[in-house]
Design a protein around this motif. Sequence first.
Motif, PDB file in Angstrom:
ATOM      1  N   SER A   1     -43.628   9.804  -3.116  1.00  8.26           N
ATOM      2  CA  SER A   1     -44.560   9.971  -4.232  1.00  8.26           C
ATOM      3  C   SER A   1     -43.803  10.226  -5.535  1.00  8.26           C
ATOM      4  O   SER A   1     -42.972  11.142  -5.599  1.00  8.26           O
ATOM      5  N   PRO A   2     -44.049   9.429  -6.589  1.00  7.77           N
ATOM      6  CA  PRO A   2     -43.379   9.663  -7.882  1.00  7.77           C
ATOM      7  C   PRO A   2     -43.680  11.044  -8.457  1.00  7.77           C
ATOM      8  O   PRO A   2     -42.813  11.657  -9.073  1.00  7.77           O
ATOM      9  N   VAL A   3     -44.895  11.537  -8.250  1.00  9.41           N
ATOM     10  CA  VAL A   3     -45.267  12.852  -8.777  1.00  9.41           C
ATOM     11  C   VAL A   3     -44.418  13.937  -8.136  1.00  9.41           C
ATOM     12  O   VAL A   3     -43.920  14.842  -8.817  1.00  9.41           O
TER      13      VAL A   3
ATOM     14  N   LYS B   1     -45.702  11.010 -18.951  1.00 10.32           N
ATOM     15  CA  LYS B   1     -47.088  11.476 -18.809  1.00 10.32           C
ATOM     16  C   LYS B   1     -47.221  12.445 -17.635  1.00 10.32           C
ATOM     17  O   LYS B   1     -47.870  13.494 -17.742  1.00 10.32           O
ATOM     18  N   ILE B   2     -46.582  12.116 -16.510  1.00  8.64           N
ATOM     19  CA  ILE B   2     -46.647  12.996 -15.348  1.00  8.64           C
ATOM     20  C   ILE B   2     -45.985  14.339 -15.650  1.00  8.64           C
ATOM     21  O   ILE B   2     -46.516  15.407 -15.308  1.00  8.64           O
TER      22      ILE B   2
ATOM     23  N   ALA C   1     -57.452   9.980 -14.768  1.00  6.85           N
ATOM     24  CA  ALA C   1     -56.146   9.628 -14.224  1.00  6.85           C
ATOM     25  C   ALA C   1     -55.701  10.750 -13.322  1.00  6.85           C
ATOM     26  O   ALA C   1     -55.770  11.912 -13.696  1.00  6.85           O
ATOM     27  N   TYR C   2     -55.245  10.390 -12.149  1.00  3.24           N
ATOM     28  CA  TYR C   2     -54.930  11.401 -11.153  1.00  3.24           C
ATOM     29  C   TYR C   2     -53.463  11.804 -11.228  1.00  3.24           C
ATOM     30  O   TYR C   2     -52.592  10.987 -11.305  1.00  3.24           O
TER      31      TYR C   2
END
Length: 550
Positions: free
Chosen positions: A199-201, A232-233, A534-535
């Motif tokens: 996961s990138p997050v 943004k994250i 946006a999640y």
Amino acid sequence: MRENTEIVEDKKEETDNQSKVRQFLALMPCILLSLCYGTNSAFVSLLTPQLREDCSEFPITEDQESWIVSLDNLFTPVVCILSGPIQHMIGPRSSIQLACLPYIAAWIITIFASDYKLIYIARLLVGISHALSTTTIYSAEILTNEQRGPFEIAIASFRAVGSTTVFAFGLLFRWTTISQIMLGVPVLALLLTFLIPESPVYLISKQKEEKAERSMRRLYGNEFDTEQKTKKIKKNLETISVRQGGKKLNYIKNINQHPEVYKPFLIIMVLGIAQMCSGASVLRGYVIKIFDSIFATNNIQDSSEYAGLENSTLTDADDECIKQNQVQTWAYISGIIIGFFRFAGSVFLATKLKAHKRRSMYKVSIISSILGLLLFSLFSFLKDHNSENVYGWLSLAAACFIVTTVQLGVQNLPFLYSGELFPADIRVICKSSTRAFTTLMLLGILKLFPLFVDSMTLAGTFLLYGCILTVLCPILYFIVPETKGVELEKMHRFFRKATVNESQRPNLDELEEGAKARHDMNANTTKDAHDNLAYESNSEDGYNTFITVQ
């Protein structure tokens, strides 16, 4: 000029399609785990009737049967609560790998099981995997906004596919052979997890930005603006981290001052009671036993036709025993038919949920479910007092009606609301807690079902379920809010009001009014909030948060 525009549009469409394929392939382990969930849930429905046969591999009592069906829910509440910190420590992809291991161990133990104790251990392991697989945030974190809804529904629908597959195998094989076949599913899921990106997050939360960008390119293509997405994250994670400082402990200490926490919790609890009494859970856990008893006196098949004979190790001397007490073939066929209707209900919900209000869908669902329960009770009662085959078929039709209509709201709305109604900074805690209570109720309903049937018959048990839903129906009408089109960040305003009545339910226009004024938005341009969300994930606590894109 038009040709250039068409070329650009065609290229964009091709890129989008490639991105969809990449995301779908990354979800294959999640899809297989959903399939595992369905196969394991349905497996006990055919395992226990086969073990209750006169010439089974080993005998079990009725009490042991009910424990086998319900025991997988014993550890699930604890694991659900721990799943958030686990995903934060090891990452969403590694949590998927972890979820595969108990499934694999459970199937291996089941294959070599020689008594009910080993089956108990296997079912406990299944419950651990159930909890880890249903609380994973991997799919939500890697999917784009456009693909999240359809793909999440697709993943969930594979549970019905898994249960239908197991019932189809039940027509051909004994439970030992089915265990050997099903072992391959979690093994394949585990192997595929080594081929998918993290996961990138999660990677960004661990300051691994370069790996996160590589992960995004694998998911969305080389043309995706990974640098902007990374910024943004990071900004969202920093904002959430600053906003939540010390707030969770305040919620717990002063719960009576936070109606935005305890009100939705109570609403979901009532919804959970309705969910458990809808009949869908017991039909899923006891479908083979139920329809084996319903079709037991029907002369539908020749006495020599019995499911699973070709895999039986019984000797010729035991043949008479088989003919006296063997699971009816039509019991397995009933499971297949019910599984198909359950799948159809999920697909229908996916196509209608975005276009219709959730309260409206739930009202249709609960009223239809009550009707289905009463019809099933009536037809099973008539079948007990009449040998006509038609009442057996009508009972099957009523069961199909139940599993279809509950999918429209009664079965799915509690899960949906548990991710929407709570404040973002404690959503994972509240969602895990509601999931824990739900599984405890599921444990009780499955364990007590045989006792209810013994004391008040199958018809009386489903009549009781119908009466409970009838009592809950007006209560749910007044307490269930309409959340379609309401931003998650504004949901708590509704629960801070003193009372809950029709006039106080969330109104999109009212809740959006302040936001529109601040952002100078035109009143006619408001869209469904789910299309404007946006999640992102709060990896600091392992939970999911929706951030409004302004």
